[in-house]
Design a protein around this motif. Structure first.
Motif, PDB file in Angstrom:
ATOM      1  N   ALA A   1       7.731  14.374  15.510  1.00 22.07           N
ATOM      2  CA  ALA A   1       6.532  13.571  15.104  1.00 22.07           C
ATOM      3  C   ALA A   1       6.348  13.368  13.680  1.00 22.07           C
ATOM      4  CB  ALA A   1       5.139  14.446  15.363  1.00 22.07           C
ATOM      5  N   THR A   2       5.748  12.232  13.514  1.00 22.39           N
ATOM      6  CA  THR A   2       5.492  11.647  12.015  1.00 22.39           C
ATOM      7  C   THR A   2       4.203  11.661  11.563  1.00 22.39           C
ATOM      8  OG1 THR A   2       7.509  10.299  12.203  1.00 22.39           O
ATOM      9  CG2 THR A   2       5.989   9.891  10.454  1.00 22.39           C
ATOM     10  N   PHE A   3       3.855  12.462  10.345  1.00 20.64           N
ATOM     11  CA  PHE A   3       2.324  12.401   9.804  1.00 20.64           C
ATOM     12  C   PHE A   3       2.468  11.499   8.633  1.00 20.64           C
ATOM     13  CE2 PHE A   3       3.122  16.118  12.777  1.00 20.64           C
ATOM     14  CZ  PHE A   3       1.782  16.137  13.161  1.00 20.64           C
ATOM     15  N   LEU A   4       1.394  10.901   8.616  1.00 22.22           N
ATOM     16  CA  LEU A   4       1.276   9.816   7.236  1.00 22.22           C
ATOM     17  C   LEU A   4      -0.057   9.904   6.731  1.00 22.22           C
ATOM     18  CD1 LEU A   4       2.593   8.000   9.820  1.00 22.22           C
ATOM     19  CD2 LEU A   4       3.369   6.708   8.061  1.00 22.22           C
ATOM     20  N   MET A   5      -0.049   9.725   5.228  1.00 22.18           N
ATOM     21  CA  MET A   5      -1.357   9.376   4.522  1.00 22.18           C
ATOM     22  C   MET A   5      -0.942   7.913   3.847  1.00 22.18           C
ATOM     23  SD  MET A   5      -2.524  12.918   2.584  1.00 22.18           S
ATOM     24  CE  MET A   5      -0.993  12.842   1.619  1.00 22.18           C
ATOM     25  N   ARG A   6      -2.032   7.126   4.298  1.00 26.67           N
ATOM     26  CA  ARG A   6      -1.900   5.685   3.648  1.00 26.67           C
ATOM     27  C   ARG A   6      -3.058   5.745   2.720  1.00 26.67           C
ATOM     28  NH1 ARG A   6       1.075   2.318   7.080  1.00 26.67           N
ATOM     29  NH2 ARG A   6       1.562   3.089   9.045  1.00 26.67           N
ATOM     30  N   PHE A   7      -2.722   5.061   1.636  1.00 23.74           N
ATOM     31  CA  PHE A   7      -3.808   4.715   0.696  1.00 23.74           C
ATOM     32  C   PHE A   7      -3.870   3.531   0.415  1.00 23.74           C
ATOM     33  CE2 PHE A   7      -1.465   8.795  -0.305  1.00 23.74           C
ATOM     34  CZ  PHE A   7      -2.622   9.719  -0.187  1.00 23.74           C
ATOM     35  N   PRO A   8      -5.032   2.886  -0.254  1.00 23.27           N
ATOM     36  CA  PRO A   8      -5.251   1.548  -0.112  1.00 23.27           C
ATOM     37  C   PRO A   8      -4.614   0.942  -1.332  1.00 23.27           C
ATOM     38  CG  PRO A   8      -7.111   2.733  -1.265  1.00 23.27           C
ATOM     39  CD  PRO A   8      -6.235   3.738  -0.641  1.00 23.27           C
ATOM     40  N   GLU A   9      -4.321  -0.343  -1.236  1.00 23.09           N
ATOM     41  CA  GLU A   9      -3.456  -1.272  -2.163  1.00 23.09           C
ATOM     42  C   GLU A   9      -4.247  -1.105  -3.684  1.00 23.09           C
ATOM     43  OE1 GLU A   9      -1.267  -5.676  -2.605  1.00 23.09           O
ATOM     44  OE2 GLU A   9      -2.474  -5.069  -1.042  1.00 23.09           O
ATOM     45  N   GLU A  10      -5.339  -1.400  -3.587  1.00 29.16           N
ATOM     46  CA  GLU A  10      -6.206  -1.369  -4.915  1.00 29.16           C
ATOM     47  C   GLU A  10      -5.897  -0.208  -5.779  1.00 29.16           C
ATOM     48  OE1 GLU A  10      -9.284  -1.000  -1.810  1.00 29.16           O
ATOM     49  OE2 GLU A  10      -7.426  -1.974  -2.064  1.00 29.16           O
ATOM     50  N   ALA A  11      -5.473   1.170  -5.233  1.00 32.51           N
ATOM     51  CA  ALA A  11      -5.367   2.532  -5.821  1.00 32.51           C
ATOM     52  C   ALA A  11      -3.980   2.309  -6.524  1.00 32.51           C
ATOM     53  CB  ALA A  11      -5.524   3.701  -4.782  1.00 32.51           C
ATOM     54  N   VAL A  12      -2.863   1.495  -6.269  1.00 33.46           N
ATOM     55  CA  VAL A  12      -1.767   1.483  -6.931  1.00 33.46           C
ATOM     56  C   VAL A  12      -1.899   1.090  -8.477  1.00 33.46           C
ATOM     57  CG1 VAL A  12       0.659   0.644  -7.077  1.00 33.46           C
ATOM     58  CG2 VAL A  12      -0.670   1.162  -4.865  1.00 33.46           C
ATOM     59  N   GLY A  13      -1.208   1.682  -9.661  1.00 35.69           N
ATOM     60  CA  GLY A  13      -1.017   1.384 -10.805  1.00 35.69           C
ATOM     61  C   GLY A  13      -2.300   1.854 -11.478  1.00 35.69           C
TER      62      GLY A  13
ATOM     63  N   ALA B   1       0.895  -1.343  -0.083  1.00 34.51           N
ATOM     64  CA  ALA B   1       0.100   0.017   0.166  1.00 34.51           C
ATOM     65  C   ALA B   1       0.900   1.242   0.112  1.00 34.51           C
ATOM     66  CB  ALA B   1      -0.907   0.027   1.139  1.00 34.51           C
ATOM     67  N   PRO B   2       0.567   2.401  -0.776  1.00 34.06           N
ATOM     68  CA  PRO B   2       1.256   3.514  -1.043  1.00 34.06           C
ATOM     69  C   PRO B   2       1.132   4.330   0.649  1.00 34.06           C
ATOM     70  CG  PRO B   2       0.011   3.306  -2.824  1.00 34.06           C
ATOM     71  CD  PRO B   2      -0.541   2.285  -1.955  1.00 34.06           C
ATOM     72  N   VAL B   3       2.308   4.964   0.853  1.00 32.16           N
ATOM     73  CA  VAL B   3       2.323   5.693   2.218  1.00 32.16           C
ATOM     74  C   VAL B   3       3.390   6.974   1.873  1.00 32.16           C
ATOM     75  CG1 VAL B   3       2.945   5.534   4.473  1.00 32.16           C
ATOM     76  CG2 VAL B   3       2.039   3.811   3.613  1.00 32.16           C
ATOM     77  N   VAL B   4       2.643   7.929   2.230  1.00 29.84           N
ATOM     78  CA  VAL B   4       3.421   9.349   2.521  1.00 29.84           C
ATOM     79  C   VAL B   4       3.790   9.639   3.828  1.00 29.84           C
ATOM     80  CG1 VAL B   4       3.633  11.675   2.045  1.00 29.84           C
ATOM     81  CG2 VAL B   4       2.697  10.030   0.176  1.00 29.84           C
ATOM     82  N   ALA B   5       4.988   9.834   4.130  1.00 35.49           N
ATOM     83  CA  ALA B   5       5.361  10.197   5.638  1.00 35.49           C
ATOM     84  C   ALA B   5       6.227  11.437   5.611  1.00 35.49           C
ATOM     85  CB  ALA B   5       6.014   8.883   6.182  1.00 35.49           C
ATOM     86  N   VAL B   6       5.780  12.317   6.726  1.00 36.08           N
ATOM     87  CA  VAL B   6       6.430  13.587   6.788  1.00 36.08           C
ATOM     88  C   VAL B   6       6.939  13.495   8.198  1.00 36.08           C
ATOM     89  CG1 VAL B   6       6.670  15.927   6.507  1.00 36.08           C
ATOM     90  CG2 VAL B   6       5.324  14.642   4.991  1.00 36.08           C
ATOM     91  N   THR B   7       8.417  13.578   8.643  1.00 35.24           N
ATOM     92  CA  THR B   7       8.977  13.374   9.767  1.00 35.24           C
ATOM     93  C   THR B   7       9.894  14.745  10.155  1.00 35.24           C
ATOM     94  OG1 THR B   7       9.111  10.912   9.838  1.00 35.24           O
ATOM     95  CG2 THR B   7      10.301  11.981  11.508  1.00 35.24           C
ATOM     96  N   ASP B   8       9.476  15.185  11.452  1.00 33.22           N
ATOM     97  CA  ASP B   8      10.256  16.418  11.718  1.00 33.22           C
ATOM     98  C   ASP B   8      10.798  16.160  13.104  1.00 33.22           C
ATOM     99  OD1 ASP B   8       8.055  16.908  13.905  1.00 33.22           O
ATOM    100  OD2 ASP B   8       6.753  17.767  12.346  1.00 33.22           O
ATOM    101  N   GLU B   9      11.446  17.012  13.624  1.00 27.50           N
ATOM    102  CA  GLU B   9      12.085  17.217  14.864  1.00 27.50           C
ATOM    103  C   GLU B   9      11.650  18.550  15.903  1.00 27.50           C
ATOM    104  OE1 GLU B   9      16.392  17.645  14.310  1.00 27.50           O
ATOM    105  OE2 GLU B   9      16.627  15.566  13.377  1.00 27.50           O
ATOM    106  N   GLY B  10      10.222  18.476  15.656  1.00 30.43           N
ATOM    107  CA  GLY B  10       9.454  19.611  16.130  1.00 30.43           C
ATOM    108  C   GLY B  10       9.115  19.286  17.635  1.00 30.43           C
ATOM    109  N   PRO B  11       8.254  19.840  18.237  1.00 30.26           N
ATOM    110  CA  PRO B  11       7.609  19.677  19.352  1.00 30.26           C
ATOM    111  C   PRO B  11       6.909  18.534  19.884  1.00 30.26           C
ATOM    112  CG  PRO B  11       6.163  21.456  18.397  1.00 30.26           C
ATOM    113  CD  PRO B  11       7.256  20.760  17.543  1.00 30.26           C
ATOM    114  N   GLY B  12       6.707  17.676  18.944  1.00 31.28           N
ATOM    115  CA  GLY B  12       6.007  16.429  19.375  1.00 31.28           C
ATOM    116  C   GLY B  12       4.439  16.711  19.591  1.00 31.28           C
ATOM    117  N   LEU B  13       4.095  15.518  20.111  1.00 29.70           N
ATOM    118  CA  LEU B  13       2.427  15.572  20.488  1.00 29.70           C
ATOM    119  C   LEU B  13       2.192  15.382  21.724  1.00 29.70           C
ATOM    120  CD1 LEU B  13       1.009  13.795  17.225  1.00 29.70           C
ATOM    121  CD2 LEU B  13       1.014  16.427  17.569  1.00 29.70           C
ATOM    122  N   SER B  14       1.583  15.848  22.487  1.00 27.15           N
ATOM    123  CA  SER B  14       1.140  15.574  24.026  1.00 27.15           C
ATOM    124  C   SER B  14      -0.210  14.642  23.677  1.00 27.15           C
ATOM    125  CB  SER B  14       0.623  16.837  24.747  1.00 27.15           C
ATOM    126  OG  SER B  14      -0.524  17.569  23.972  1.00 27.15           O
ATOM    127  N   PRO B  15      -0.780  13.928  24.661  1.00 27.73           N
ATOM    128  CA  PRO B  15      -1.752  13.384  24.852  1.00 27.73           C
ATOM    129  C   PRO B  15      -2.995  14.196  24.349  1.00 27.73           C
ATOM    130  CG  PRO B  15      -0.675  12.459  26.579  1.00 27.73           C
ATOM    131  CD  PRO B  15       0.175  13.762  26.048  1.00 27.73           C
TER     132      PRO B  15
END
Length: 590
Positions: A572-584, A505-519
């Motif tokens: 923190a890392t922010f992602l978008m996950r797409f379904p496998e059937e969307a590939v190609g 499945a396609p995944v886009v990930a953006v990782t930073d060294e920012g303040p992170g996330l509290s609960p």
């Protein structure tokens, strides 16, 4: 002197009712003299006001025909030796086993006792007495006959009682199972006739509650015999004499038995009152009366059951009507909601069009302002007459104008994106998109912003990753993720943008060294207009819409948006996950 004369007045004797028929006895003997002597000895015999009907048979064969035809014979005076030495004993077997007459009393009379020893006969055969003809004088014959008739009478009563109880027991389930008042009333009259084993005419009426009995105080439920036409009629349709008897029965509130007819009274637990008039073709015996009383004692439950069932049926009808009405109301409400939904869709479409027009109209003058501000900055730099202090002051003012215009353009873009995100009929213009190429373009467009803050923007991208989707929407989502990472990361920090496949499945990930996330941040991360605890590190503005737009665009493509953090201050890392059937998928779809 004259004797005083005392005249005795006879006691008042109540008029005798109609007599029952005579007692029927069968005399079976091959000696004509026995027949004559017996008739002579029993001449004038009477018991309980009933005389004798003596039937004669001169052989066992003749007796068989007689007994098969007459089933009301109370006593059989039977000779033992006739056609054969045991013809009488064989006849006993015929009576008990084939005719199954258990109540008929059998008195054996024999002129040759040695032919049939008494003890063996008493043990082996179901007989009730054994007499030698020589000892059966007129007095002893009278005594034996009376005792046998008494026993027969008691056995008949027991048999009638047993039969009546069987009828009552068999009738109970049928009566309790009735669901209609009229059917129950008809069943009661039928069971009374069966119980009495007689031809009966009857009528059954019902009075609701404790109303005064009168012409309109009761209703006719059922009738049989000569009253068959009265069922369902009004009280006025009854003969005046019958109506008077019914009203008297309601007033007396008890059974009344007479020779000409009987009235039965039943009061149910719910307060209803029932009166039945019964006309039988014979007087009712004490056994008949006791059985009828027992039957009517069970009718209260049956009538209450029918009343409760009818009340339940009426309640069901009312409930069904209310359900139907409520369903109709819900249908009307659904139609109103559908119309309102249609109106909202049109309003939302209109809102989107208006926002697009307004944004277009606002962005054009803002673009002019930005262009002119840049020209002013160039002119200020080239103006020879202005001194350095004046140039610095004018340059500051121009920069403020340009920054405000730039911020306003960003806010308009965010609001437009949110309006499109809210559109009810939003559709994607699907086409073959290179997800890795889009990410590369977005990173290059945002790289000057990262360099201005001294941040390192690196990529981990394959040569290509084909995806079926809306290129503009995907570009907008990627831009929001990358610009947010730059906005909230500290100067000098590192930002990594990766495009890869996880389990196909396609995944886009953006990782930073920012303040992170509290609960608290994690719980409301993708909500609209949500401002997190972290603040932009370069004084940038924020509408709180960026991540909610990312979530909506991912979902429109069949995927989802996610975020992970090891805690505050740890990035923190922010992602978008797409379904496998969307590939190609390369076909253009809208």
């Amino acid at each position: 002197m004259d004797d005083d004369l005392l005249e005795l007045m006879p006691d008042e004797v109540p008029p005798a009712g109609p007599r029952a028929g005579p007692w029927t006895i069968a005399l079976v003997d091959d000696d004509p003299a026995v027949h004559e002597g017996t008739r002579y000895a029993l001449a004038g015999y009477e018991l309980d006001g009933r005389g004798l009907e003596i039937l004669s048979a001169h052989s066992a064969a003749e007796a068989r025909n007689l007994l098969a035809q007459r089933r009301d014979i109370a006593i059989v005076l039977l000779d033992v030796v006739m056609e054969t030495d045991e013809a009488g004993l064989d006849l006993v077997e015929y009576i008990r086993r084939e005719l199954k007459e258990e109540t008929t009393r059998i008195i054996l009379r024999t002129g040759q006792p040695g032919q049939a020893p008494e003890r063996r006969v008493i043990v082996d055969y179901d007989i009730n007495d054994y007499k030698a003809k020589t000892e059966l004088t007129a007095d002893r014959l009278f005594t034996s006959l009376t005792a046998a008739l008494r026993a027969y009478q008691q056995l008949k009563r027991l048999d009638e009682t047993r039969r009546g109880l069987e009828i009552i027991i068999d009738a109970a389930p049928m009566l309790l199972d009735q669901k209609s008042m009229q059917r129950l009333a008809e069943g009661v009259l039928t069971q009374v006739a069966s119980l009495l084993n007689a031809e009966c005419a009857g009528i059954l009426v019902l009075r609701e509650g404790d109303t005064d009995a009168g012409a309109g105080g009761f209703s006719v439920l059922a009738g049989s015999g000569l009253y068959g036409g009265a069922a369902g009629g009004a009280p006025e349709s009854l003969d005046e004499k019958i109506r008077t008897v019914v009203e008297a029965a309601f007033a007396a509130r008890q059974h009344h038995f007479s020779e000409r007819g009987s009235t039965l009274y039943v009061r149910t637990a719910s307060g209803r009152e029932i009166v039945a008039l019964i006309d039988a073709d014979r007087p009712l015996s004490d056994t008949d009366r006791a059985l009828i009383t027992l039957l009517t004692g069970r009718l209260s439950i049956a009538f209450d059951n029918v009343i409760l069932y009818e009340q339940l049926q009426r309640a069901n009808v009312t409930l069904e009507q209310r359900v139907t009405e409520r369903t109709a109301e819900l249908i009307r409400a659904n139609r109103r909601l559908a119309l309102q939904r249609s109106d909202l869709r049109r309003a939302n479409t209109l809102k989107t069009e208006i926002l697009g027009t307004v944004a277009h109209d606002l962005k054009n003058p803002l673009a002019v302002i930005l262009g002119r501000s840049e020209m002013l900055a160039d002119l200020i730099a080239l103006a020879p007459e202005a001194g350095p202090p004046a140039k610095a002051a004018m340059t500051t003012q121009v920069e403020q104008v340009r920054a405000s215009a730039t911020r306003l353009i960003g806010m308009i873009d965010s609001l437009m994106a949110d309006a499109m995100n809210d559109a009810l009929d939003i559709t994607l213009r699907r086409e073959a998109v290179d997800l890795a190429g889009l990410a590369r373009e977005v990173c290059e467009a945002n790289r000057p912003l990262a360099e201005a803050k001294g941040q390192r923007l690196t990529t981990q991208l394959p040569d290509a990753l084909p995806l079926s989707g809306d290129a503009e929407r995907l570009r907008e989502a990627l831009d929001n993720l990358v610009s947010n990472a730059i906005k909230y990361s500290q100067p000098g920090g590192a930002i990594t943008v990766a495009v890869r496949r996880e389990a196909g499945a396609p995944v886009v990930a953006v990782t930073d060294e920012g303040p992170g996330l509290s609960p608290e941040d994690a719980a409301r991360l993708f909500g609209r207009f949500q401002r997190l605890s972290a603040k932009p590190t370069g004084g940038e503005g924020s509408t709180g819409l960026g991540l909610s737009i990312v979530k909506r665009i991912a979902e429109l493509h069949g995927g989802r948006a996610e975020a992970f953090s090891d805690g505050p201050g740890r990035g923190a890392t922010f992602l978008m996950r797409f379904p496998e059937e969307a590939v190609g998928e390369g076909s253009n779809v809208q």
